[in-house]
Design an enzyme around this catalytic site. Sequence first.
Site, PDB file in Angstrom:
ATOM      1  CG  ASP A 144      -1.919   1.049   1.302  1.00  0.00           C
ATOM      2  OD1 ASP A 144      -2.794   1.041   0.429  1.00  0.00           O
ATOM      3  OD2 ASP A 144      -1.868   1.909   2.207  1.00  0.00           O
ATOM      4  CD  GLU A 204      -2.092   2.388  -3.726  1.00  0.00           C
ATOM      5  OE1 GLU A 204      -3.136   3.003  -3.962  1.00  0.00           O
ATOM      6  OE2 GLU A 204      -1.555   2.395  -2.618  1.00  0.00           O
TER       7      GLU A 204
HETATM    8  C1  BGC Z   1      -5.613   2.242  -0.435  1.00  0.00           C
HETATM    9  C2  BGC Z   1      -6.745   3.027   0.097  1.00  0.00           C
HETATM   10  C3  BGC Z   1      -6.324   3.602   1.438  1.00  0.00           C
HETATM   11  C4  BGC Z   1      -4.995   4.368   1.328  1.00  0.00           C
HETATM   12  C5  BGC Z   1      -4.387   4.605   2.670  1.00  0.00           C
HETATM   13  C6  BGC Z   1      -4.605   3.334  -0.676  1.00  0.00           C
HETATM   14  O1  BGC Z   1      -3.730   3.142  -1.563  1.00  0.00           O
HETATM   15  O2  BGC Z   1      -5.902   1.554  -1.621  1.00  0.00           O
HETATM   16  O3  BGC Z   1      -7.919   2.278   0.215  1.00  0.00           O
HETATM   17  O4  BGC Z   1      -7.306   4.493   1.858  1.00  0.00           O
HETATM   18  O5  BGC Z   1      -4.067   3.652   0.588  1.00  0.00           O
HETATM   19  O6  BGC Z   1      -3.901   3.417   3.203  1.00  0.00           O
END
Ligand code: BGC
Length: 535
Positions: free
Chosen positions: A213, A275
């Site tokens: 993340d 991500e």
């Molecule tokens: C996740 C979100 C989240 C954020 C903070 C993002 O990349 O996909 O759902 O709110 O990270 O963790």
Amino acid sequence: MSTTTSAARAQTVLGNDDWWRDAVVYQVYPRSFADGDGDGTGDLSGLRAKLPYLRKLGIDAIWLSPFYTSPLADGGYDVADYRDVDPRFGTLADFDAMIAYAHELDIRVIVDLVPNHCSDQHEWFQAALAAGPGSPERELFHFREGRGDLPPNDWESIFGGPAWTQTPDGQWYLHLFAPEQPDFNWDNPAVRAEFRDILRFWLDRGVDGFRIDVAHGMIKADGLPNVGKAGDERQVMMVGRGELPYFDQDGVHEIYREWRPILDSYPGGRMAVAEAWVPSPQRLARYIGRDELHQAFNFDFMMASWDADSFRTIIDKSLMEADLVGAPTTWVLSNHDKHRHVTRYGDGPVGLLRARTGTLLMLALPGSAYLYNGEELGLNEVLDLPDELREDPSFLRTGESRDGCRVPLPWGGTPADGFAFGPAGAAAPWLPQPASWAALTAEVQEDDPASTLNLYRQALAVRKSNPALGGGAVRWLAAPAGVLAFEREPGIVVVANLSKVPVSLDAFGGKALVTSGPLTETGELPVDTAVWLQR
Ligand code: BGC
């Protein structure tokens, strides 16, 4: 008349460790997928019970959004204990039972790792609050004095408002997301050691990989300098843009170079997908490779507008970037952060047909595909949720809500069957399902050959029996304006009609393997419809 775009890797027979290169990964949002204990919230026992459904669907892996102990201030992306399961989702024993059964069914399991921030209920943060200014506990986070009444710098939270919250003793702490999500200080070796240990904890439990993340976060520029943007120019976006002092900093690569040997020390191809929102493929390439992460999400496909040029440009760009980055790209149409693609493409019957067509396009492209739970049922975004039921922290601050794609899945008519659709027995799902979903339950779609569920099953079965589809090249074919046509290595031709009139398939030849909707009586491809043809 035709162009060829080479894919990242033309190899067609993948070793076991390379499973992720062409995998179809199904994202499970645990809170909304399947409710095993009838309390209205999804859980790991519900997921376990639905694994045969996923096996029949034909996916290769699941990616499990956070299921860790959490107050759910951001749907679980606020983790209070990285080594335990939230009681609402079950126990570690439920996790072990789930993963054992998944592996038995040949389904790999990727878990979400949230390293940029934790929950304000995490014991480290609670200890930091209690210990006060100047303490080693505060060094695990970013605590600073303010500028008079103002926060320490001008950074804004992704969810709106300042990225700083003041504590009763006067110091401020940094949170790039909600105030309930304090950012870790990754300059502190204890944070690094903790996450190496967390990786091992889940690898030891058998996970096949991690979705990282905010993988471009974690490291902040020395001295936390101001961004220096004011007024209407909203400074905060997820994209690093090459200038934000809190994203895509060079130091983040040291972390991945520490993690990769840990992944590689386990057998069976343990992987990590990032991500990472960065400004260029060159910057993205730095995250990927033998000594860092395996793969990164490509969100461009999800951003395509419903026209052939937009799709073609994005497909070409994505494949070129995959070459540059040196790893196969990922294709995504829906996830837990964006409106479902049925709704983005117009909602109603038109949106549904287009969504099915977009999916057929996606599943014929080289690389891995990420599906979001419920898209195989053709679910739409639920736009009319009452405001008081919305829980997305960004809704409270910006009015933008991600709740509508997180409504629990409609399984069938009985409470015993996961999230019931209908009255009797089990507690109501934590977000209400629209009445129109009665026609979209998995039960209703099970035996209907024309259902979206069976379209996904059919396309995934064809993909599985033609492994070359996961790699190789895309060879564009001449086609009328508004029509996308390309050939893939096993002699499969994909035609998608995004024009305003039906088109003849005569020029392409071959037998229809899968179509996103019925052909016309004269065998033409209707508007908004796609077909896979076997030559
Ligand atoms: C996740 C979100 C989240 C954020 C903070 C993002 O990349 O996909 O759902 O709110 O990270 O963790």
